[in-house]
Design a protein around this motif. Structure first.
Motif, PDB file in Angstrom:
ATOM      1  N   GLY A  87      14.889  65.385 -32.488  1.00 41.18           N
ATOM      2  CA  GLY A  87      16.051  64.751 -31.867  1.00 41.18           C
ATOM      3  C   GLY A  87      16.474  65.475 -30.602  1.00 41.18           C
ATOM      4  O   GLY A  87      15.689  65.663 -29.680  1.00 41.18           O
ATOM      5  N   SER A  88      17.717  65.938 -30.575  1.00 36.77           N
ATOM      6  CA  SER A  88      18.251  66.648 -29.407  1.00 36.77           C
ATOM      7  C   SER A  88      17.689  68.068 -29.286  1.00 36.77           C
ATOM      8  O   SER A  88      17.796  68.688 -28.239  1.00 36.77           O
ATOM      9  CB  SER A  88      19.765  66.759 -29.540  1.00 36.77           C
ATOM     10  N   GLY A  89      17.183  68.612 -30.407  1.00 38.99           N
ATOM     11  CA  GLY A  89      16.708  69.995 -30.411  1.00 38.99           C
ATOM     12  C   GLY A  89      17.748  70.992 -30.900  1.00 38.99           C
ATOM     13  O   GLY A  89      17.468  72.189 -31.042  1.00 38.99           O
ATOM     14  N   ILE A 105       8.735  68.469 -35.146  1.00 40.45           N
ATOM     15  CA  ILE A 105       8.008  67.227 -34.845  1.00 40.45           C
ATOM     16  C   ILE A 105       9.015  66.095 -34.594  1.00 40.45           C
ATOM     17  O   ILE A 105       9.973  65.940 -35.357  1.00 40.45           O
ATOM     18  CB  ILE A 105       7.082  66.817 -36.017  1.00 40.45           C
ATOM     19  N   GLU A 106       8.761  65.307 -33.547  1.00 43.21           N
ATOM     20  CA  GLU A 106       9.633  64.170 -33.224  1.00 43.21           C
ATOM     21  C   GLU A 106       8.770  62.952 -32.891  1.00 43.21           C
ATOM     22  O   GLU A 106       7.815  63.052 -32.136  1.00 43.21           O
ATOM     23  CB  GLU A 106      10.536  64.539 -32.037  1.00 43.21           C
ATOM     24  N   ARG A 107       9.142  61.766 -33.442  1.00 38.11           N
ATOM     25  CA  ARG A 107       8.320  60.575 -33.188  1.00 38.11           C
ATOM     26  C   ARG A 107       8.636  59.901 -31.847  1.00 38.11           C
ATOM     27  O   ARG A 107       7.805  59.194 -31.300  1.00 38.11           O
ATOM     28  CB  ARG A 107       8.406  59.578 -34.344  1.00 38.11           C
ATOM     29  N   ASP A 132       4.304  61.483 -36.203  1.00 38.99           N
ATOM     30  CA  ASP A 132       4.923  61.233 -37.502  1.00 38.99           C
ATOM     31  C   ASP A 132       4.951  62.522 -38.336  1.00 38.99           C
ATOM     32  O   ASP A 132       3.914  63.014 -38.763  1.00 38.99           O
ATOM     33  CB  ASP A 132       4.113  60.141 -38.217  1.00 38.99           C
ATOM     34  N   GLY A 133       6.139  63.028 -38.558  1.00 35.11           N
ATOM     35  CA  GLY A 133       6.291  64.276 -39.307  1.00 35.11           C
ATOM     36  C   GLY A 133       6.218  64.120 -40.818  1.00 35.11           C
ATOM     37  O   GLY A 133       6.224  65.128 -41.535  1.00 35.11           O
ATOM     38  N   THR A 134       6.157  62.879 -41.313  1.00 37.19           N
ATOM     39  CA  THR A 134       6.125  62.727 -42.784  1.00 37.19           C
ATOM     40  C   THR A 134       4.824  63.263 -43.381  1.00 37.19           C
ATOM     41  O   THR A 134       4.744  63.490 -44.585  1.00 37.19           O
ATOM     42  CB  THR A 134       6.335  61.260 -43.236  1.00 37.19           C
ATOM     43  N   LEU A 204      14.159  58.142 -41.752  1.00 39.19           N
ATOM     44  CA  LEU A 204      12.881  58.808 -41.526  1.00 39.19           C
ATOM     45  C   LEU A 204      11.820  57.705 -41.535  1.00 39.19           C
ATOM     46  O   LEU A 204      11.613  57.032 -42.545  1.00 39.19           O
ATOM     47  CB  LEU A 204      12.607  59.794 -42.666  1.00 39.19           C
ATOM     48  N   ILE A 205      11.186  57.507 -40.382  1.00 37.63           N
ATOM     49  CA  ILE A 205      10.241  56.398 -40.253  1.00 37.63           C
ATOM     50  C   ILE A 205       8.832  56.928 -40.133  1.00 37.63           C
ATOM     51  O   ILE A 205       8.548  57.793 -39.297  1.00 37.63           O
ATOM     52  CB  ILE A 205      10.611  55.539 -39.016  1.00 37.63           C
ATOM     53  N   GLY A 206       7.924  56.448 -40.993  1.00 37.40           N
ATOM     54  CA  GLY A 206       6.548  56.927 -40.909  1.00 37.40           C
ATOM     55  C   GLY A 206       5.751  56.573 -42.147  1.00 37.40           C
ATOM     56  O   GLY A 206       6.228  55.871 -43.044  1.00 37.40           O
TER      57      GLY A 206
HETATM   58  N1  SAH Z   1      17.580  67.564 -35.788  1.00 35.89           N
HETATM   59  C1  SAH Z   1      18.092  66.602 -34.830  1.00 35.89           C
HETATM   60  C2  SAH Z   1      18.581  65.354 -35.528  1.00 35.89           C
HETATM   61  C3  SAH Z   1      18.060  64.131 -34.868  1.00 35.89           C
HETATM   62  S1  SAH Z   1      18.222  62.634 -35.797  1.00 35.89           S
HETATM   63  C4  SAH Z   1      19.141  67.226 -33.941  1.00 35.89           C
HETATM   64  O1  SAH Z   1      19.528  68.377 -34.175  1.00 35.89           O
HETATM   65  O2  SAH Z   1      19.538  66.593 -32.969  1.00 35.89           O
HETATM   66  C5  SAH Z   1      16.637  62.565 -36.588  1.00 35.89           C
HETATM   67  C6  SAH Z   1      15.447  62.445 -35.702  1.00 35.89           C
HETATM   68  O3  SAH Z   1      14.310  62.215 -36.559  1.00 35.89           O
HETATM   69  C7  SAH Z   1      15.439  61.293 -34.716  1.00 35.89           C
HETATM   70  O4  SAH Z   1      15.286  61.796 -33.416  1.00 35.89           O
HETATM   71  C8  SAH Z   1      14.234  60.430 -35.134  1.00 35.89           C
HETATM   72  O5  SAH Z   1      13.550  59.848 -34.046  1.00 35.89           O
HETATM   73  C9  SAH Z   1      13.378  61.452 -35.858  1.00 35.89           C
HETATM   74  N2  SAH Z   1      12.398  60.920 -36.814  1.00 35.89           N
HETATM   75  C10 SAH Z   1      12.535  59.914 -37.697  1.00 35.89           C
HETATM   76  N3  SAH Z   1      11.409  59.758 -38.431  1.00 35.89           N
HETATM   77  C11 SAH Z   1      10.537  60.714 -37.995  1.00 35.89           C
HETATM   78  C12 SAH Z   1       9.208  61.079 -38.355  1.00 35.89           C
HETATM   79  N4  SAH Z   1       8.524  60.452 -39.320  1.00 35.89           N
HETATM   80  N5  SAH Z   1       8.623  62.112 -37.697  1.00 35.89           N
HETATM   81  C13 SAH Z   1       9.290  62.765 -36.716  1.00 35.89           C
HETATM   82  N6  SAH Z   1      10.544  62.464 -36.329  1.00 35.89           N
HETATM   83  C14 SAH Z   1      11.166  61.457 -36.966  1.00 35.89           C
END
Ligand code: SAH
Length: 213
Positions: A87-89, A105-107, A132-134, A204-206
């Protein structure tokens, strides 16, 4: 900026009132400037205890949620941690400040790229990839901690398999409207699970998560 420093201090006081007791987590969240992780229109609201939009229909998690999850991960200096959902980091930066070696990991590549720019600007050595981080990140496994910052329909098995002995997986599990935080610990090769309070995360999409709409 003194005003933002004051606001950040008030946020920490609020987190303490709301039950965050780990002083290391509170100290680090006093140090990391959350306003650098949000986009311009929300700059002024960075120290409210609320999630804020970061684009791509995603949010930077609420400070209380970040504090609670970080506390549950029981971070130690030198610990190897995998985060799913950069997400934002901000969460990754909090873990890096605690001395963790962070993999994330970020999608959404657009979000990943802006998080990377912030890491670089602030000097964090955080290792990240898109995708995909899943399915986890086998290359650097096993991890002492895995933190999933999006809501899962069930616990992705690859993440359990990538936990080190004694490692902890912190993951919200539920339906699309609400989730409960699960803490899974690997003990003597087996898994112990506890379920804590409810939270509301983006999905969580993946492959081992929800299907893409
Ligand atoms: N940890 C972040 C929270 C962001 S919200 C912060 O501190 O800002 C959750 C994030 O998970 C989103 O950016 C979304 O795109 C990402 N996400 C959802 N499914 C994911 C997946 N399977 N793999 C990686 N990132 C995923």
């Amino acid at each position: 900026m003194p005003r933002l420093d004051d606001e950040r201090k008030e946020m920490i006081d609020l987190l303490r009132e709301r039950g965050i007791i780990d002083d290391r987590v509170l100290t680090v969240m006093m140090k990391v400037e959350r306003h650098l992780f949000v986009t311009q229109p929300f700059f002024n609201r960075a120290y409210e205890d609320t999630a804020l939009p970061i684009g791509k229909e995603q949010t930077i998690s609420q400070p209380y949620t970040v504090a609670f999850m970080t506390q549950e991960l029981q971070p130690r200096s030198g610990m190897k941690v995998l985060e799913i959902g950069t997400g934002s980091g901000y969460q990754a930066a909090v873990l890096a400040e605690l001395g963790c070696r962070v993999y994330t990991i970020e999608r959404h590549l657009e979000l990943l790229n802006s998080a990377r720019r912030v890491f670089e600007k602030l000097g964090y050595r955080i290792i990240s990839r898109g995708g995909d981080g899943t399915v986890g990140w086998t290359e650097f496994a096993p991890y002492d901690g895995i933190i999933v910052t999006a809501g899962a329909p069930e616990v992705p098995e690859p993440l359990m398999n990538q936990l080190a002995e004694g490692g902890r997986l912190v993951i919200p599990v539920g339906d699309l409207t609400a989730q409960r935080l699960r803490i899974i610990t690997k003990v003597n090769g087996g898994f112990e699970t506890k379920e804590l309070q409810g939270f509301k995360f983006v999905p969580l999409i993946g492959k081992k998560g929800w299907e893409k709409k």
